[in-house]
Design a protein around this motif. Structure first.
Motif, PDB file in Angstrom:
ATOM      1  N   LEU A   1      44.395  50.212   9.304  1.00  0.00           N
ATOM      2  CA  LEU A   1      45.303  50.556  10.393  1.00  0.00           C
ATOM      3  C   LEU A   1      44.906  51.892  11.014  1.00  0.00           C
ATOM      4  CD1 LEU A   1      47.893  49.933  11.990  1.00  0.00           C
ATOM      5  CD2 LEU A   1      49.188  51.061  10.162  1.00  0.00           C
ATOM      6  N   VAL A   2      44.604  52.872  10.179  1.00  0.00           N
ATOM      7  CA  VAL A   2      44.212  54.188  10.678  1.00  0.00           C
ATOM      8  C   VAL A   2      42.839  54.135  11.346  1.00  0.00           C
ATOM      9  CG1 VAL A   2      43.593  56.537   9.978  1.00  0.00           C
ATOM     10  CG2 VAL A   2      45.638  55.443   9.029  1.00  0.00           C
ATOM     11  N   ASP A   3      41.885  53.461  10.717  1.00  0.00           N
ATOM     12  CA  ASP A   3      40.518  53.450  11.225  1.00  0.00           C
ATOM     13  C   ASP A   3      40.353  52.578  12.467  1.00  0.00           C
ATOM     14  OD1 ASP A   3      39.791  55.123   9.214  1.00  0.00           O
ATOM     15  OD2 ASP A   3      38.534  53.705   8.138  1.00  0.00           O
ATOM     16  N   ARG A   4      41.172  51.533  12.608  1.00  0.00           N
ATOM     17  CA  ARG A   4      40.964  50.578  13.688  1.00  0.00           C
ATOM     18  C   ARG A   4      42.252  50.177  14.405  1.00  0.00           C
ATOM     19  NH1 ARG A   4      37.975  48.808  17.775  1.00  0.00           N
ATOM     20  NH2 ARG A   4      37.662  46.538  17.856  1.00  0.00           N
ATOM     21  N   GLY A   5      43.286  49.857  13.658  1.00  0.00           N
ATOM     22  CA  GLY A   5      44.465  49.246  14.238  1.00  0.00           C
ATOM     23  C   GLY A   5      45.218  50.120  15.217  1.00  0.00           C
ATOM     24  N   PHE A   6      45.446  51.393  14.882  1.00  0.00           N
ATOM     25  CA  PHE A   6      46.230  52.267  15.754  1.00  0.00           C
ATOM     26  C   PHE A   6      45.603  52.386  17.144  1.00  0.00           C
ATOM     27  CE2 PHE A   6      48.460  54.739  12.143  1.00  0.00           C
ATOM     28  CZ  PHE A   6      49.627  54.013  12.320  1.00  0.00           C
ATOM     29  N   ALA A   7      44.292  52.502  17.215  1.00  0.00           N
ATOM     30  CA  ALA A   7      43.616  52.639  18.508  1.00  0.00           C
ATOM     31  C   ALA A   7      43.864  51.416  19.380  1.00  0.00           C
ATOM     32  CB  ALA A   7      42.118  52.861  18.301  1.00  0.00           C
ATOM     33  N   LEU A   8      43.814  50.227  18.801  1.00  0.00           N
ATOM     34  CA  LEU A   8      44.059  49.008  19.559  1.00  0.00           C
ATOM     35  C   LEU A   8      45.520  48.918  19.989  1.00  0.00           C
ATOM     36  CD1 LEU A   8      41.959  46.515  17.430  1.00  0.00           C
ATOM     37  CD2 LEU A   8      41.376  47.418  19.677  1.00  0.00           C
ATOM     38  N   LEU A   9      46.431  49.279  19.094  1.00  0.00           N
ATOM     39  CA  LEU A   9      47.853  49.264  19.439  1.00  0.00           C
ATOM     40  C   LEU A   9      48.141  50.241  20.569  1.00  0.00           C
ATOM     41  CD1 LEU A   9      49.034  49.093  15.762  1.00  0.00           C
ATOM     42  CD2 LEU A   9      49.742  47.432  17.506  1.00  0.00           C
ATOM     43  N   ASP A  10      47.502  51.396  20.569  1.00  0.00           N
ATOM     44  CA  ASP A  10      47.677  52.365  21.649  1.00  0.00           C
ATOM     45  C   ASP A  10      47.186  51.815  22.986  1.00  0.00           C
ATOM     46  OD1 ASP A  10      48.724  54.143  19.835  1.00  0.00           O
ATOM     47  OD2 ASP A  10      46.901  55.362  19.648  1.00  0.00           O
ATOM     48  N   GLN A  11      46.243  50.872  22.930  1.00  0.00           N
ATOM     49  CA  GLN A  11      45.725  50.237  24.144  1.00  0.00           C
ATOM     50  C   GLN A  11      46.589  49.066  24.608  1.00  0.00           C
ATOM     51  OE1 GLN A  11      41.696  49.058  23.241  1.00  0.00           O
ATOM     52  NE2 GLN A  11      41.083  51.126  22.651  1.00  0.00           N
ATOM     53  N   GLY A  12      47.658  48.762  23.850  1.00  0.00           N
ATOM     54  CA  GLY A  12      48.538  47.667  24.230  1.00  0.00           C
ATOM     55  C   GLY A  12      48.194  46.339  23.604  1.00  0.00           C
ATOM     56  N   GLN A  13      47.351  46.348  22.570  1.00  0.00           N
ATOM     57  CA  GLN A  13      46.960  45.113  21.905  1.00  0.00           C
ATOM     58  C   GLN A  13      47.677  44.967  20.566  1.00  0.00           C
ATOM     59  OE1 GLN A  13      42.658  44.073  22.259  1.00  0.00           O
ATOM     60  NE2 GLN A  13      42.443  46.176  22.966  1.00  0.00           N
ATOM     61  N   ALA A  14      47.967  43.730  20.198  1.00  0.00           N
ATOM     62  CA  ALA A  14      48.564  43.450  18.897  1.00  0.00           C
ATOM     63  C   ALA A  14      47.477  43.360  17.841  1.00  0.00           C
ATOM     64  CB  ALA A  14      49.347  42.150  18.942  1.00  0.00           C
ATOM     65  N   VAL A  15      47.847  43.659  16.601  1.00  0.00           N
ATOM     66  CA  VAL A  15      46.940  43.459  15.473  1.00  0.00           C
ATOM     67  C   VAL A  15      47.707  42.747  14.364  1.00  0.00           C
ATOM     68  CG1 VAL A  15      45.581  45.520  16.018  1.00  0.00           C
ATOM     69  CG2 VAL A  15      47.458  45.691  14.394  1.00  0.00           C
ATOM     70  N   ALA A  16      46.978  42.073  13.501  1.00  0.00           N
ATOM     71  CA  ALA A  16      47.568  41.422  12.324  1.00  0.00           C
ATOM     72  C   ALA A  16      46.757  41.814  11.110  1.00  0.00           C
ATOM     73  CB  ALA A  16      47.585  39.903  12.483  1.00  0.00           C
ATOM     74  N   SER A  17      47.442  42.120  10.031  1.00  0.00           N
ATOM     75  CA  SER A  17      46.782  42.530   8.796  1.00  0.00           C
ATOM     76  C   SER A  17      47.109  41.524   7.699  1.00  0.00           C
ATOM     77  CB  SER A  17      47.246  43.923   8.380  1.00  0.00           C
ATOM     78  OG  SER A  17      46.571  44.359   7.223  1.00  0.00           O
ATOM     79  N   CYS A  18      46.100  41.190   6.906  1.00  0.00           N
ATOM     80  CA  CYS A  18      46.258  40.196   5.846  1.00  0.00           C
ATOM     81  C   CYS A  18      46.162  40.863   4.481  1.00  0.00           C
ATOM     82  CB  CYS A  18      45.179  39.118   5.966  1.00  0.00           C
ATOM     83  SG  CYS A  18      45.237  37.864   4.665  1.00  0.00           S
ATOM     84  N   GLY A  19      47.140  40.587   3.641  1.00  0.00           N
ATOM     85  CA  GLY A  19      47.073  40.989   2.247  1.00  0.00           C
ATOM     86  C   GLY A  19      46.719  39.771   1.414  1.00  0.00           C
TER      87      GLY A  19
END
Length: 337
Positions: A285-303
């Motif tokens: 999330l820190v390395d990749r996800g936050f930047a995409l979310l700031d651009q208006g894109q959704a992300v999904a994370s799998c455990g």
């Protein structure tokens, strides 16, 4: 069938991780551990290269490093944490009584939560379950503003314990995730669970090891499909799907089965960070996800675990309304910085 929960009022204010450095290069380290050159070649072919080792640190000390980052950014907000939830994958990452990891955190940061507890036995899916439980408590408490989810995992021993078959390198690490009903960095949307009871004992004998290899990718693929149906968001519309940081060949297989390009999954941290178990969620999330979310894109994370427990969580950009599932068009992937 998967089970689903939905959160509209709660989001993630911030997250931080602590991977004790510097990174260890498997190519250099393997020679000192008498790892066969063939195994090293297989690891490199599966996208593995670096891991983080900090066995001299306790789980509490690793968590302190992650929380300290949040304190530096948000200061007094931590004092308003109403719920504290700890997740871990490794059984020995919860010190036995009379030690108390949770008590150490409370005392160091002068926290006075209404409730604190730990989640275990669902492997690397536990961190998403911890976020889910903390979000539910926060949403149902009208006076609460913040909840804190922390994770810790360490690996002890030589290459036998650091190397995950030929497709993963185990890292030590901890994370801190601050949930909030205000000042969010992103919004929690939907969380899906899938469990396969036949694998609950984990890789304990040749039969279950074979079953894990045969079915884990399939269970994960089915969960992604069911999660997409439950949220109404096609998988191609996500800015990134973020897996655990191991088993690249499985994620490529899952992508092909879902008719997605390999680039739909964030696989760079398999090489750069190694698999820090429950920490992978916040690390990615820190390395990749936050930047995409700031651009208006959704992300999904799998455990994903090897005990038959699987989770997927959708995170939505904060710029969208609390009940809106509309997304900005997906942009071309940018390199991880």
């Amino acid at each position: 069938m998967a089970e689903h929960s939905t959160h509209h009022e709660v989001g993630i204010a911030d997250a931080a991780y602590n991977l004790p450095g510097p990174a260890v290069d498997i190519v250099e380290w393997a020679a000192s551990q008498k790892v066969s050159p063939q195994l090293v070649e297989e690891l490199l072919a599966h996208g593995c290269r670096y891991f983080y080792e900090g066995s001299e640190h306790s789980d509490a000390e690793l968590i302190f490093g992650a929380i300290d980052t949040l304190v530096a950014r948000h200061g007094a907000l931590l004092s308003e944490v109403r719920y504290l939830v700890h997740a871990h994958t490794q059984a020995f990452s919860m010190p036995p009584p009379p030690s108390s990891l949770l008590t150490e955190i409370l005392q160091r940061y002068d926290l006075a939560p209404q409730l604190c507890f730990s989640i275990e036995h669902i492997g690397c899916a536990g961190v998403v379950a911890a976020v889910d439980r903390a979000a539910r408590l926060l949403a149902e408490d009208g006076d609460a503003r913040y909840a804190l989810v922390v994770t810790s995992d360490r690996v002890f021993g030589n290459a036998k314990h650091r190397i995950r078959q030929n497709a993963g390198l185990q890292s030590d690490g901890a994370t801190a995730i601050l949930l909030s009903k205000e000042n969010m960095r992103c919004r929690l949307a939907s969380i899906s669970y899938k469990n396969f009871a036949g694998l609950h004992e984990g890789p304990s004998d040749p039969k279950t090891i074979s079953m894990i290899a045969r079915y884990t990718w399939l269970h994960t693929k089915l969960l992604f499909a069911e999660h997409s149906q439950a949220t109404g968001i096609p998988l191609r519309q996500y800015g990134q799907l973020m897996p655990i940081n191991a088993d690249r060949h499985y994620w490529v297989q899952i992508a092909h089965a879902l008719d997605l390009p390999e680039s739909a999954f964030f696989l760079e941290n398999i090489r750069m960070r190694g698999h820090a178990c429950s920490a992978d969620f916040a690390v990615n999330l820190v390395d990749r996800g936050f930047a995409l979310l700031d651009q208006g894109q959704a992300v999904a994370s799998c455990g994903q675990s090897n005990v038959g427990a699987y989770t997927v969580v959708t995170l939505l950009p904060i710029l969208h309304g609390p009940r809106s599932m509309a997304l900005a068009p997906r942009r071309e992937d940018s390199p991880c910085v």
